[in-house]
Design a protein around this motif. Structure first.
Motif: not given
Length: 319
Positions: A162-164, A182-185, A256-261
């Protein structure tokens, strides 16, 4: 050729079968090796499935012994009678929703058939085999490895994807082009499916638990991925890069810098509201291409609002 490996379920099957046979042999039971077969049939991927397996097999075995007594003792011990009994027995198991118990009950029935006489001693022998076989199977299946490290690994992978993705969206909004494939998707969708399956397995390994926080988390990420997939075509189809694109890019980069649980959705919803205010304060479009670009960007903002609302409904994971 697939790599040779020995899993924990294989070990439990081997240990359980050997232990059941040893116990049955110690008590000098007739057909003592059958205890190992009954144990093997009860080794399941999860605790709940193991408990259900023991239940269906025990009920089916009792029903099988009763039917065997009626058919063999009252009519005859003959192969034709054995076949006719199975013709009646199998639909009976289907009607009671215990068809999984057919093989184990067939083992007990064939013991009775091979002896050729139903007695109290034989009844005690078969019940003892069942108690040992099913009991050992249930006991060894109560051990399940800790899967939380693997769930955490999946969580970190998804968050990295998600960050990427958000970083690449920000880059595209600034430059109008990117070499990202778009491989991360695709990878994110694959990992989410694996993670949900593993989290559901954890639910099945707790006899009283109805849900799993990790499963809720991965389900939340799956819903967010659907929103991301709706946003990307709007971003890549922008006819021109307008001034408002930089505002959205800054927001996406920050996100993107704050994607976490954890749950910081409310904070970013406030930031998104500020982006909407900036949009309202900027000059109206002067041509059709600019109008389309601004409309697409505003749709993206609305979609991100839904993205954050989904996250806000999630309490967060304890890390």
């Amino acid at each position: 050729m697939k790599k040779f490996s020995i899993g924990y379920r294989t070990l439990k099957t081997a240990v359980g079968a050997a232990l059941a046979i040893a116990i049955a042999h110690f008590f000098d039971l007739q057909f003592y090796t059958a205890a190992g077969i009954l144990t093997i049939l009860c080794i399941q991927p999860t605790k709940r499935k193991s408990v259900h397996a023991v239940y269906t097999r025990f009920v089916a075995s009792i029903l099988g012994m009763l039917l065997a007594w009626l058919c063999f003792e009252l009519i005859s011990y003959h192969p034709i009678m054995l076949g006719l009994m199975f013709i009646v027995f199998i639909p009976l198991l289907v009607s009671f929703h215990i068809t999984a118990g057919f093989v184990s009950s067939a083992v007990i029935i064939l013991h009775i058939y091979s002896v050729g006489h139903f007695s109290l001693a034989l009844l005690q022998n078969e019940i003892s085999l069942m108690l040992i076989g099913y009991g050992v199977g249930l006991a060894v299946n109560m051990y399940m490895p800790d899967i939380q490290p693997k769930l955490d690994k999946y969580r970190l992978q998804i968050e990295a994807y998600y960050q990427k993705i958000f970083s690449e969206i920000a880059q595209y909004l600034r430059n109008g082009d990117t070499l990202w494939d778009g491989n991360e998707l695709i990878e994110a969708a694959t990992v989410i499916n694996k993670a949900k399956a593993l989290a559901f397995q954890d639910v099945e390994n707790h006899l009283t638990r109805k849900s799993n926080l990790y499963y809720v988390y991965f389900d939340m990420r799956e819903q967010q991925l659907e929103i991301i997939e709706r946003i990307l075509p709007k971003i890549t189809a922008l006819p021109v890069i307008v001034q408002q694109a930089e505002i959205v890019a800054v927001f996406m980069e920050d996100l993107s810098e704050h994607v976490h649980s954890g749950n910081t959705a409310s904070h970013f919803i406030e930031k998104l509201d500020a982006v909407k205010v900036k949009f309202a304060q900027m000059p109206l479009p002067t041509d059709h291409q600019t109008f389309l670009a601004m409309a697409a960007l505003y749709q993206c903002i609305e979609e991100m609002d839904k993205y954050l609302a989904i996250k806000r409904s999630f309490a967060g994971l304890q890390k």
